[in-house]
Design a protein around this motif. Structure first.
Motif, PDB file in Angstrom:
ATOM      1  N   GLY A 236      40.635  27.875  48.855  1.00 33.46           N
ATOM      2  CA  GLY A 236      41.743  27.796  49.789  1.00 33.46           C
ATOM      3  C   GLY A 236      41.376  28.736  50.921  1.00 33.46           C
ATOM      4  O   GLY A 236      40.191  28.880  51.222  1.00 33.46           O
ATOM      5  N   TRP A 237      42.380  29.403  51.494  1.00 36.60           N
ATOM      6  CA  TRP A 237      42.109  30.526  52.385  1.00 36.60           C
ATOM      7  C   TRP A 237      42.633  31.779  51.684  1.00 36.60           C
ATOM      8  O   TRP A 237      43.290  31.713  50.638  1.00 36.60           O
ATOM      9  N   GLU A 242      44.554  40.267  49.101  1.00 35.85           N
ATOM     10  CA  GLU A 242      43.429  40.136  48.162  1.00 35.85           C
ATOM     11  C   GLU A 242      42.260  40.993  48.627  1.00 35.85           C
ATOM     12  O   GLU A 242      41.557  41.619  47.829  1.00 35.85           O
TER      13      GLU A 242
HETATM   14  N1  LIG Z   1      42.848  32.845  47.958  1.00 35.14           N
HETATM   15  C1  LIG Z   1      42.304  32.629  46.755  1.00 35.14           C
HETATM   16  N2  LIG Z   1      42.383  33.583  45.841  1.00 35.14           N
HETATM   17  C2  LIG Z   1      42.025  33.477  44.516  1.00 35.14           C
HETATM   18  C3  LIG Z   1      42.388  32.376  43.743  1.00 35.14           C
HETATM   19  C4  LIG Z   1      42.004  32.312  42.393  1.00 35.14           C
HETATM   20  C5  LIG Z   1      41.275  33.373  41.818  1.00 35.14           C
HETATM   21  C6  LIG Z   1      40.925  34.462  42.613  1.00 35.14           C
HETATM   22  C7  LIG Z   1      40.125  35.569  42.038  1.00 35.14           C
HETATM   23  O1  LIG Z   1      40.569  35.845  40.736  1.00 35.14           O
HETATM   24  C8  LIG Z   1      39.864  36.920  40.155  1.00 35.14           C
HETATM   25  C9  LIG Z   1      40.177  36.990  38.701  1.00 35.14           C
HETATM   26  C10 LIG Z   1      41.450  37.793  38.625  1.00 35.14           C
HETATM   27  N3  LIG Z   1      41.619  38.396  39.937  1.00 35.14           N
HETATM   28  C11 LIG Z   1      40.378  38.213  40.713  1.00 35.14           C
HETATM   29  C12 LIG Z   1      41.288  34.525  43.936  1.00 35.14           C
HETATM   30  C13 LIG Z   1      41.627  31.371  46.443  1.00 35.14           C
HETATM   31  C14 LIG Z   1      40.392  31.148  45.899  1.00 35.14           C
HETATM   32  C15 LIG Z   1      40.110  29.764  45.722  1.00 35.14           C
HETATM   33  C16 LIG Z   1      41.133  28.959  46.127  1.00 35.14           C
HETATM   34  S1  LIG Z   1      42.384  29.896  46.746  1.00 35.14           S
END
Ligand SMILES: N/C(=N/c1cccc(CO[C@@H]2CCNC2)c1)c1cccs1
Ligand code: HEM
Length: 362
Positions: A236-237, A242
């Protein structure tokens, strides 16, 4: 593992819901007969393109930990089920990174590689994300991302060499079947990165911080209608926190709060001055400012919560219960300022969905 009967039941549950949502209930009985025959013969069936695409969107919609689900129906699905060589997977992953990045106007995208079929070679990507920085353990602490030390050590054991900076993009590690995993460098020109600066503090850019534009999760398993897709990287973004709160703020990540607080001239002798909270806000402001300045899509946690509220409303209007895991849906800072803080959510796990893969990396 699934026997034929419960595999058929999983398929039937998915297909009935999928065809209903697509307004094609008239086609479902004949489709179910085909699938019943296929499972009877090979304990397997093949998703049509429409079933794969809608199944992947449903998996996003069912991701209880995801605050970004408002956009679930706009997922771009790249069908890569015909690719089963490491070189072919690498080429498809480069295409994914390029298509998803889209010069900063990020497109939520998933690439679906072949499903797990008994007796067939599985494709597995060992990277947690397609783009991620390496980590190097040294006697004076860690260079780069501590979360990447294990995979970085593995890559170095396979002959990978690098500049050993805080921001070295790791190679892709792709395994087919039980063969030795193959390593592939990602060309610089497909990797978009954002140098961090702050609108009010000129010294911030001197910290030399940067982050990659597109988060692409590549170590989760996609399950649709009883079939498993062990390689289905999705992006995604980012939500700003994060990067600002976790990647740079966590002590066991880049641990930048003391440095930012010192530059701000804060009293860090006791937590009671809330120097950590102040440094977090400045880090998060820098992330949002820098991405916006470079024209890279990003969402702040307040706007993300607003969008999630609209997702909740749309789901109720569609007659679907909203499920969620509250502790993940809450942003890591300023969480009492978003509506999620006042809510509770049922953490019922529905499929299609994404799951952690059981197998440990090399
Ligand atoms: N913005 C996002 N953030 C995340 C989404 C899913 C997982 C993560 C990272 O997860 C790791 C495992 C637990 N925290 C860090 C980040 C996206 C990643 C892919 C699509 S949207
Ligand atoms: C479009 C923008 C999106 C935003 C802003 C967003 C935001 C987030 C955030 C902030 C998290 C928590 C991550 C963490 O705390 O480490 C998350 C989790 C998750 N998201 Fe989204 N997301 C987006 C799109 C997607 C897409 C396209 C998918 C899949 C198709 C997806 C599936 C998931 C899953 C499965 C999790 C849980 C991961 C885990 O359990 O480790 N998200 N999302």
């Amino acid at each position: 593992t699934y026997g034929p009967r419960d595999r058929y039941e999983a398929a039937e549950n998915f297909l009935r819901q999928c065809y209903k949502e697509l307004g094609r209930e008239g086609d479902v009985e004949s489709r179910l007969k085909e699938v019943w025959t296929s499972i009877g013969r090979q304990n397997h069936y093949v998703h049509t393109t429409a079933e794969l695409e809608h199944g992947a969107k449903m998996a996003w919609r069912n991701s209880n930990r995801c605050i970004g689900r408002y956009f679930w129906d706009s997922l771009h699905v790249l069908d890569r089920r015909g690719i089963d060589t490491a070189q072919g997977v690498y080429n498809a992953l480069i295409e994914h990174i390029d298509f998803a990045t889209n010069d900063g106007n990020i497109r939520p995208t998933i690439s679906v590689f072949p499903p797990a079929v008994r007796g067939n070679q599985q494709v597995r990507i060992w990277n947690h994300q397609l783009l991620r920085y390496a980590g190097y353990e040294t006697e004076n602490g860690v260079i780069g991302d501590p979360n990447s030390v294990a995979l970085t050590d593995y890559c170095r054991s396979r002959g990978w060499s690098s500049q050993r900076t805080d921001f070295d993009i790791l190679p892709l590690v792709i395994q087919v079947g039980d063969k030795t995993p193959e390593l592939f460098e990602i060309p610089d020109d497909v990797v978009m990165e954002v140098p961090l600066s702050h609108p009010n503090y000129q010294w911030f850019s001197d910290l030399g911080l940067q982050w990659y534009a597109v988060p692409i999760i590549s170590d989760m398993r996609l399950e649709i209608g009883g079939l498993q897709y062990p390689a289905a990287p999705f992006n995604g973004w980012y939500m700003g926190t994060e990067i600002g709160s976790r990647n740079f703020g966590d002590v066991d990540r880049y641990d930048m709060l003391p440095t930012v607080a010192d530059q701000l001239g804060l009293d860090t002798s006791t937590d009671r001055t809330l120097w950590k909270d102040e440094a977090l806000a400045v880090l998060n402001q820098a992330v949002l400012h820098s991405f916006e300045k470079q024209g890279v899509r990003i969402v702040d946690h307040h706007n993300a919560a607003e969008q999630f509220k609209r997702f909740e409303q749309e789901e109720r209007e569609a007659g679907r219960k909203v499920t969620g895991e509250r502790s993940w849906l809450l942003p890591p800072n300023a969480s009492s300022t978003v509506h999620i803080f006042e809510n509770t959510y049922e953490n019922e796990i529905r499929t299609p969905n994404f799951f952690y893969r059981e197998d440990p990396p090399p």
